[in-house]
Write a protein that holds these residues in place. Structure first.
Motif, PDB file in Angstrom:
ATOM      1  N   GLU A   6       0.816  -1.210   0.000  1.00 30.51           N
ATOM      2  CA  GLU A   6       0.000   0.000   0.000  1.00 30.51           C
ATOM      3  C   GLU A   6       0.852   1.262   0.000  1.00 30.51           C
ATOM      4  O   GLU A   6       0.344   2.353  -0.282  1.00 30.51           O
ATOM      5  CB  GLU A   6      -0.912   0.009   1.229  1.00 30.51           C
TER       6      GLU A   6
ATOM      7  N   ASN B 270      -7.321  -5.463 -12.770  1.00 30.61           N
ATOM      8  CA  ASN B 270      -7.067  -4.314 -11.903  1.00 30.61           C
ATOM      9  C   ASN B 270      -7.876  -3.075 -12.253  1.00 30.61           C
ATOM     10  O   ASN B 270      -8.158  -2.256 -11.389  1.00 30.61           O
ATOM     11  CB  ASN B 270      -5.580  -3.951 -11.943  1.00 30.61           C
ATOM     12  N   VAL B 271      -8.238  -2.936 -13.533  1.00 34.52           N
ATOM     13  CA  VAL B 271      -8.886  -1.705 -13.986  1.00 34.52           C
ATOM     14  C   VAL B 271     -10.307  -1.948 -14.477  1.00 34.52           C
ATOM     15  O   VAL B 271     -11.157  -1.058 -14.426  1.00 34.52           O
ATOM     16  CB  VAL B 271      -8.029  -1.049 -15.097  1.00 34.52           C
TER      17      VAL B 271
ATOM     18  N   ARG C 229      -6.114   3.613 -14.798  1.00 29.62           N
ATOM     19  CA  ARG C 229      -7.569   3.617 -14.949  1.00 29.62           C
ATOM     20  C   ARG C 229      -8.099   4.833 -15.714  1.00 29.62           C
ATOM     21  O   ARG C 229      -8.929   4.670 -16.629  1.00 29.62           O
ATOM     22  CB  ARG C 229      -8.250   3.518 -13.579  1.00 29.62           C
ATOM     23  N   PRO C 230      -7.655   6.061 -15.408  1.00 30.09           N
ATOM     24  CA  PRO C 230      -8.181   7.202 -16.172  1.00 30.09           C
ATOM     25  C   PRO C 230      -7.874   7.117 -17.659  1.00 30.09           C
ATOM     26  O   PRO C 230      -8.681   7.553 -18.490  1.00 30.09           O
ATOM     27  CB  PRO C 230      -7.467   8.406 -15.533  1.00 30.09           C
TER      28      PRO C 230
ATOM     29  N   VAL D 184      -2.873   1.263 -10.543  1.00 29.65           N
ATOM     30  CA  VAL D 184      -4.284   1.438 -10.915  1.00 29.65           C
ATOM     31  C   VAL D 184      -4.634   2.912 -11.105  1.00 29.65           C
ATOM     32  O   VAL D 184      -5.294   3.287 -12.092  1.00 29.65           O
ATOM     33  CB  VAL D 184      -5.202   0.801  -9.853  1.00 29.65           C
ATOM     34  N   ASP D 185      -4.214   3.767 -10.183  1.00 29.64           N
ATOM     35  CA  ASP D 185      -4.588   5.179 -10.243  1.00 29.64           C
ATOM     36  C   ASP D 185      -4.016   5.880 -11.472  1.00 29.64           C
ATOM     37  O   ASP D 185      -4.594   6.860 -11.949  1.00 29.64           O
ATOM     38  CB  ASP D 185      -4.116   5.900  -8.976  1.00 29.64           C
ATOM     39  N   ASP D 186      -2.881   5.389 -11.988  1.00 29.54           N
ATOM     40  CA  ASP D 186      -2.291   5.979 -13.187  1.00 29.54           C
ATOM     41  C   ASP D 186      -2.955   5.462 -14.460  1.00 29.54           C
ATOM     42  O   ASP D 186      -3.088   6.195 -15.439  1.00 29.54           O
ATOM     43  CB  ASP D 186      -0.790   5.660 -13.246  1.00 29.54           C
TER      44      ASP D 186
END
Length: 590
Positions: free
Chosen positions: A458, A547-548, A520-521, A516-518
């Motif tokens: 994390e 993951n996405v 997914r968008p 994921v945060d990079d």
């Protein structure tokens, strides 16, 4: 004048094909050209067809060229295997000794040059490759003198006479070819390069150099294609920095030796390919359970089993993330260029120590053995971070208490000491243990220790988890890849843009924990997503879906025949997919 050239030399393995390509490309690198080389070779020491394809350009290149301008052939098999790559107007320069023949119906010129006879007349038939280089220089309208510094570096230790003989062979080849051309328009004069000096190296050398810069002082390894060059480089260089390399009896020993050295406080690592990583799986799990820093390089090749030892593939991805039995925190990273291989390898040791877990450094055969132009490396970018390693004197402990090596912490990373540190005594065992390392099988302890270890994932920070080329807010297509496919994807992207397709590109450099945060968008904004990878099951695509999400808009372009992606491969398959959508669930295999 031309801005770019694709040149290939081929023949039987063991007759100097690699050295021919090496001398040719190194000389052009010194003139300031950008180069990208890829070598096709057999999994045996001598015999079997081999070739070296080199792309020369006045601008940066990161992929094998689609076609071929010049083919230098030492046997008929080279022509038979590679003729299809030649473009209309291309040239074959072949040894007259084997009476070369080319297929009809294509605008390719054949020049039979007596490589072997000229070399023999000069005193050594082995110099036929120098004659071939000379013939090439005439086609490119290059002065044979541009090869002199490389010849000196290559043969200088054998004496001035050997150097002069090899230069004489180059000049003789050039003169013979000039007479054959006789003012022909078949010359392919390259536009002048910028003259800047840049490095020219394979990915394995960059990985080895990055290990040194990152503070590694011990490597244990067992030779295996395509990882052996890392060990070979460090055998020569690491002792200069007070380090050592040990060739072990097998990969199991290599991995456990690296774990032992890291436990003792030395930054250490091992490197192998898929078969070796399979053997290391249990030891990697040991590093995860004992929370010992460990860096393992996996240079992927064709599998399974012995598979295709000398061919390109990217099929170890999921095994590297999930391959150990049980569950441990693990970092899996994947550079996409030789420069990134250098910087990321140095960073791998920081991550291993900061999070006290195994770091798998993924490469593939194309990245590891392909030779690329590299801009000067910036050693000031390298920093050494050792995480929670406690140096100096520790506070005394109450009687009969041990140091809490596996202390439950909010970030999952416990304090670490080197063996022999006063008041730092603790148990180290591969069975589940309490905070002091003593074995414990209680349910409460198991939950606490498992949660502690997994919490590390994390908090992992990787500076650039995704290399992005974002040209459009809402693209028609998002191209996704990892490792050496980057160059082919970037060139395909340019061609698709010229066709009016709005394209973005995401190259994943941190594969676990997945960014994921990079990502997914980027997926959400794209109408379609195509994942380009070299395996049969779409491993990166499946990782992306897991993951996405958005599986309905994700398709795969797969290649698993042992050959690298060409830009044209990616472009053609993307065009086919775009023409077929909808329906969406499509997989285009090479």
């Amino acid at each position: 004048m031309i801005e770019q050239l694709s040149w290939k030399v081929g023949g039987q393995q063991g007759e100097g094909i690699e050295s021919t390509g090496e001398i040719f490309s190194t000389a052009l690198n010194r003139l300031g050209y950008y180069l990208y080389g890829y070598r096709h070779f057999s999994s045996r020491i001598k015999g079997g067809h081999t070739n070296n394809k080199i792309r020369v350009s006045t601008k940066p290149v990161r992929a094998v060229a689609d076609d071929l301008d010049i083919l230098v052939a030492f046997d008929q098999e080279t022509i038979d295997f590679n003729f299809h790559e030649l473009r209309d107007g291309g040239i074959v320069i072949a040894d007259a000794k084997f009476n070369p023949v080319i297929p009809e119906g294509k605008g390719v010129a054949l020049y039979a040059v007596p490589f072997t006879d000229i070399a023999t007349q000069l005193g050594n038939p082995l110099m036929k490759n120098m004659v071939a280089i000379g013939a090439t220089s005439a086609v490119l309208d290059l002065d044979a003198a541009v090869f002199e510094s490389v010849v000196v570096d290559t043969f200088g230790r054998k004496g001035a006479q050997v150097v002069e003989k090899n230069m004489e062979a180059i000049r003789a080849g050039a003169q013979y070819m000039k007479e054959q051309l006789d003012g022909s328009t078949k010359t392919m004069k390259l536009a002048k390069a910028d003259g800047k000096r840049r490095m020219f190296m394979i990915g394995n050398d960059a990985i080895a150099l990055g290990a040194i810069a990152g503070g590694a002082r011990f490597m244990a390894a067992y030779p295996i294609t395509p990882a052996s060059e890392i060990m070979e480089y460090l055998i020569k260089k690491l002792p200069d920095f007070g380090g050592a390399v040990i060739q072990t009896e097998d990969e199991i020993a290599a991995c456990t030796m690296a774990i032992g050295a890291n436990y003792a406080g030395v930054r250490a690592f091992t490197a192998s390919a898929g078969p070796g990583l399979s053997l290391m799986a249990e030891a990697i799990g040991l590093a995860g359970m004992t929370e010992t820093p460990l860096v393992v390089v996996d240079t992927q090749r064709g599998g399974p089993s012995t598979g295709l030892p000398t061919k390109q593939e990217q099929s170890d991805l999921l095994a590297m993330i999930y391959g150990t039995h049980g569950e441990i925190p693990k970092i899996v990273m994947a550079p996409s260029t030789v420069e990134e291989a250098f910087y990321d390898m140095a960073e791998a040791f920081n991550l291993a120590e900061e999070y006290q877990c195994p770091v798998i450094f993924l490469s593939d055969l194309q990245l590891s053995l392909g030779k690329q132009t590299v801009e000067p490396l910036d050693y000031d970018r390298i920093e050494i971070r050792r995480g929670k390693l406690m140096n100096g004197e520790l506070p005394p402990l109450p009687d009969k208490d041990n140091f809490k090596r596996y202390e439950i912490t909010p970030d999952g990373v416990s304090p670490r000491v080197l063996p022999g540190t006063k008041y730092g005594i603790h148990h180290v065992t591969g069975v589940e243990h309490a905070e002091t390392g003593r074995p414990s099988e209680t349910a409460a302890n198991r939950r606490a220790q498992m949660e502690k270890r997994m919490r590390k994932l994390e908090h992992i920070h990787f500076p650039t988890p995704v290399h992005k080329q974002l040209r459009h807010e809402e693209p028609d297509l998002l191209l996704v890849g990892f490792l050496s496919t980057r160059g082919a994807i970037e060139e395909a992207m340019e061609r698709l843009e010229q066709d009016g397709v709005k394209v973005n590109h995401a190259h994943i450099r941190l594969l676990h924990p997945f960014p994921v945060d990079d990502v997914r968008p980027l997926v959400e904004k794209a109408k379609r997503v195509v994942v380009v990878e070299q395996n049969a099951t779409g491993q990166l695509a499946n990782l992306l879906k897991m993951n996405v999400g958005h599986a309905d808009k994700i398709a795969s372009v797969l290649k698993f025949d042992g050959n690298p992606f060409l830009p044209g491969d990616v472009y053609t398959k993307c065009k086919e997919l775009l023409a077929q959508w909808p329906p969406l669930k499509i997989s285009a295999m090479m």
